[in-house]
Design an enzyme around this catalytic site. Sequence first.
Site, mmCIF file in Angstrom:
data_model
loop_
_atom_site.group_PDB
_atom_site.id
_atom_site.type_symbol
_atom_site.label_atom_id
_atom_site.label_comp_id
_atom_site.label_asym_id
_atom_site.label_seq_id
_atom_site.Cartn_x
_atom_site.Cartn_y
_atom_site.Cartn_z
ATOM 1 N N GLU A 5 0.824 -1.205 0.000
ATOM 2 C CA GLU A 5 0.000 0.000 0.000
ATOM 3 C C GLU A 5 0.864 1.264 0.000
ATOM 4 O OE1 GLU A 5 -2.996 -0.632 3.025
ATOM 5 O OE2 GLU A 5 -3.909 -2.248 1.869
ATOM 6 N N ASN A 15 5.067 6.185 3.678
ATOM 7 C CA ASN A 15 3.993 5.220 3.512
ATOM 8 C C ASN A 15 3.861 4.274 4.697
ATOM 9 O OD1 ASN A 15 3.240 5.778 0.603
ATOM 10 N ND2 ASN A 15 5.444 5.564 0.516
ATOM 11 N N HIS A 26 -18.607 -8.883 4.849
ATOM 12 C CA HIS A 26 -17.245 -8.431 5.153
ATOM 13 C C HIS A 26 -16.638 -9.283 6.252
ATOM 14 C CE1 HIS A 26 -14.163 -5.560 6.941
ATOM 15 N NE2 HIS A 26 -13.722 -5.904 5.754
ATOM 16 N N HIS A 27 -15.457 -9.817 5.979
ATOM 17 C CA HIS A 27 -14.701 -10.572 6.972
ATOM 18 C C HIS A 27 -13.356 -9.907 7.196
ATOM 19 C CE1 HIS A 27 -16.843 -14.610 5.774
ATOM 20 N NE2 HIS A 27 -17.611 -13.844 6.545
ATOM 21 N N GLU A 28 -13.228 -9.127 8.232
ATOM 22 C CA GLU A 28 -11.898 -8.650 8.615
ATOM 23 C C GLU A 28 -11.292 -9.769 9.458
ATOM 24 O OE1 GLU A 28 -9.652 -5.989 7.984
ATOM 25 O OE2 GLU A 28 -8.573 -7.568 9.028
ATOM 26 N N HIS A 68 -8.651 -8.184 0.520
ATOM 27 C CA HIS A 68 -7.790 -7.015 0.716
ATOM 28 C C HIS A 68 -6.571 -7.422 1.548
ATOM 29 C CE1 HIS A 68 -10.426 -3.352 -0.299
ATOM 30 N NE2 HIS A 68 -10.883 -4.409 -0.959
ATOM 31 N N GLU A 69 -5.478 -6.743 1.310
ATOM 32 C CA GLU A 69 -4.205 -6.980 2.001
ATOM 33 C C GLU A 69 -3.631 -8.371 1.762
ATOM 34 O OE1 GLU A 69 -6.829 -5.886 4.339
ATOM 35 O OE2 GLU A 69 -6.448 -3.839 3.711
ATOM 36 N N GLU A 115 -7.335 -6.203 -3.306
ATOM 37 C CA GLU A 115 -6.841 -4.838 -3.151
ATOM 38 C C GLU A 115 -5.338 -4.901 -3.429
ATOM 39 O OE1 GLU A 115 -7.178 -1.365 0.146
ATOM 40 O OE2 GLU A 115 -6.336 -3.279 0.748
ATOM 41 N N GLU A 155 -8.790 4.175 -0.201
ATOM 42 C CA GLU A 155 -8.811 4.463 1.241
ATOM 43 C C GLU A 155 -7.697 5.433 1.635
ATOM 44 O OE1 GLU A 155 -8.418 0.753 3.313
ATOM 45 O OE2 GLU A 155 -6.435 0.326 2.511
HETATM 46 C C1 NOJ Z 1 -8.485 -2.293 5.111
HETATM 47 C C2 NOJ Z 1 -9.277 -2.435 3.866
HETATM 48 O O1 NOJ Z 1 -8.531 -2.089 2.735
HETATM 49 C C3 NOJ Z 1 -10.508 -1.571 4.018
HETATM 50 O O2 NOJ Z 1 -11.234 -1.562 2.808
HETATM 51 C C4 NOJ Z 1 -11.322 -2.081 5.161
HETATM 52 O O3 NOJ Z 1 -12.422 -1.252 5.332
HETATM 53 C C5 NOJ Z 1 -10.499 -2.075 6.441
HETATM 54 N N1 NOJ Z 1 -9.269 -2.750 6.228
HETATM 55 C C6 NOJ Z 1 -11.231 -2.731 7.596
HETATM 56 O O4 NOJ Z 1 -11.318 -4.101 7.406
HETATM 57 CA CA CA Z 2 -6.079 -1.962 2.567
#
Ligand code: NOJ
Ligand code: CA
Length: 704
Positions: free
Chosen positions: A172, A194, A414-416, A484-485, A503, A509
């Site tokens: 990122e 960054n 959404h799964h964080e 993402h990530e 992502e 973001e």
């Molecule tokens: C980083 C992700 O890129 C973002 O889209 C997300 O909202 C946050 N993490 C929370 O999970």
């Molecule tokens: Ca991200």
Amino acid sequence: MNKYFVSVFVMVFSIFGMNAQELKSPNGNFKMIFALENDGTPTYQLFMKDREVIKKSKLGLELQKDKKSLLNDFTLVNEVRNTFDETWKTVWGEETEIRNHYNELALTLKQNETERQVIIRFRLFNDGLGFRYEFPEQKNLTYFVVKEERTEFAMTGDHTAFWIPGDYDTQEYDFTESKLTEIRGLFKKAVTDNASQKQFSDTGVQTSLILKTSEGIYINIHEAALINYSCMHLNLDDKNLVFQSHLTPDAKGNKGYLQAPSVSPWRTIIASSDARAILASRMTLNLNEPCKIEDTSWIKPVKYIGVWWEMITGKSSWAYTDEIPSVQLGITDFTKAKPNGKHAANTKHVKDHIDFAAEHGFDAVLVEGWNEGWEDWFGHEKDYVFDFVTPYPDFDVKEIHEYAKSKGVKMIMHHETSGSTRNYERHLDKAYQFMKDNGYDAVKSGYVGNILPLGEHHYSQSIINHYQYCIEKAVDYQIMVNAHEAVRPTGICRTYPNLIGNESARGTEFQAFGGSKANHTTLLPFTRLIGGPMDYTPGIFEMDIAKLNPNNNSHVNTTLANQLGLYVVMYSPLQMAADLPENYNRFLDAFQFIKDVPVEWSASKYLEAEPGYYITIARKDKNSSNWFVGNSNGYSSRTSTITLDFLEKGKKYEATIYADAADADYKTNPQAYKISKQKVTNKTKLQLRTAAGGGYAISIVEVK
Ligand code: NOJ
Ligand code: CA
């Protein structure tokens, strides 16, 4: 046009007294020469129309010390040549059909002392070279641990590079443009600017890397089909201008645990004197296996809105309570907990979004912060934070499901994972089943923070296997994944088209985390998107973030017209309109483009391109005869000149042009746009001024 023929013969000839094998691309433009050095070290060299693109570069792998490394002492024992030519149908993509045409050379090398065999397979396409290591089943090489891959990419000069620092855990970053010899001097600045976590060297960069030579040749270096292997970065030997592969280590510092038979990912070099050809290359996809999902009817491109930007900007919160661990808050039952008053994922607010999506023709709504655990997670490394099935008390899953269904809108889950891959795997079946039970067919997953188990990295082999496990398990549940990530993609979406997004780069973001460089999206298509689509989440109309959250003084470094252009420039089967409904309601005329732009295409034409400076792309809607054009412009205002010769001859169209106004500027006047209409044909030439950080979007509708 399905042609497949194989020819096998052995041809060994001698150049300067060494064994050398030559391979040409189908059109003869590229030539690859393989040779063994006197000590049996394998090397390759790449030419484009007789100009050297990659100087003689070594190949091989260093193994952990109990094994003799696979670096030298090789003899060529077999050579197999193939020609392959097929055209395959995409499930989704920048076009409906892709031609996969290459000449192949597979060389079996035997190490004299150990009698181990390695095959190096080269595929030379009309757009570049792919090669990989293969470890056939054999007595003397069974289980082995990679200490480092020793693939080289020797540059022919001090090229211009658009690079991001090598890092085991994040991509990122903003890009830095510099000569290769300037990387070392600029490295620290590139890192501190960054959100980076760990760099391995002051000249280490990530792929997909785009380079430009002083003769105007564009070179992209990346990898394809990264499966059961660790992610490759590049370490520059800046005295000799040689990039060396650098694999992401695991907690013990090892780079990979392999078992023969197995293969490495493909190492890829795309090259052209026309930057547009880099964008048009499908080599990365072609080097991946064909689709493994039999019935793909459930995989559908999606245009969506979300309860998201308000959290990213800090206007609302993911957590239901204060961001303090629930034990500290004394919470055992969230229905009795004190809400913080800023929780966005509440039933009423989500229903409003469903209404907005239905009214404006969006397919889906993403909601983040719906499940217990956010309060526990912030700032903590905990193995077990989320269970992915327990909503906060103000988020009524059943009611939302029924409401969305009644409005013809899908919900996106959404799964964080909080970086805890083990915890996610523990819950994955239940989490996916919960989705199916409640009408969700797509999940955005995320891996923020250090990976747990600690010491592993986002890009090490076992974590790459985790991402793959989640994609393949999702197939069983007919779920589309947008991670993402996770590691940056390498074309795996050809094999598993349920991977509809990633992502894995600096997304929108960051415009709310202090801003990104104004030319960022003139680089992503040349770099990150080479491996697959990005969930970039464009569509921001309010550039002054303080208007959403007075405590956030970030500025979105593009014009509004540029944001529209991104729906075409940044190809993705998953496109978000990321801003808040209230901001779209203020600019409904510009919002019309986001409503009209499709997410499924049958053809793409690359009209103008220069990495770091501008990109203009035209795409044809898969379900109509309409075309859409998008432009993203860098730091200097510029006139874009395009001819609409891609339109069908003899047909008449009406173009609606969403352009920067004369006084638009990404910093001082980003919301200045003008919309105009005109009749066009395939003879029409357009000249459009783009502002600094600007761009434009055009919808071209056939007049029947
Ligand atoms: C980083 C992700 O890129 C973002 O889209 C997300 O909202 C946050 N993490 C929370 O999970
Ligand atoms: Ca991200």
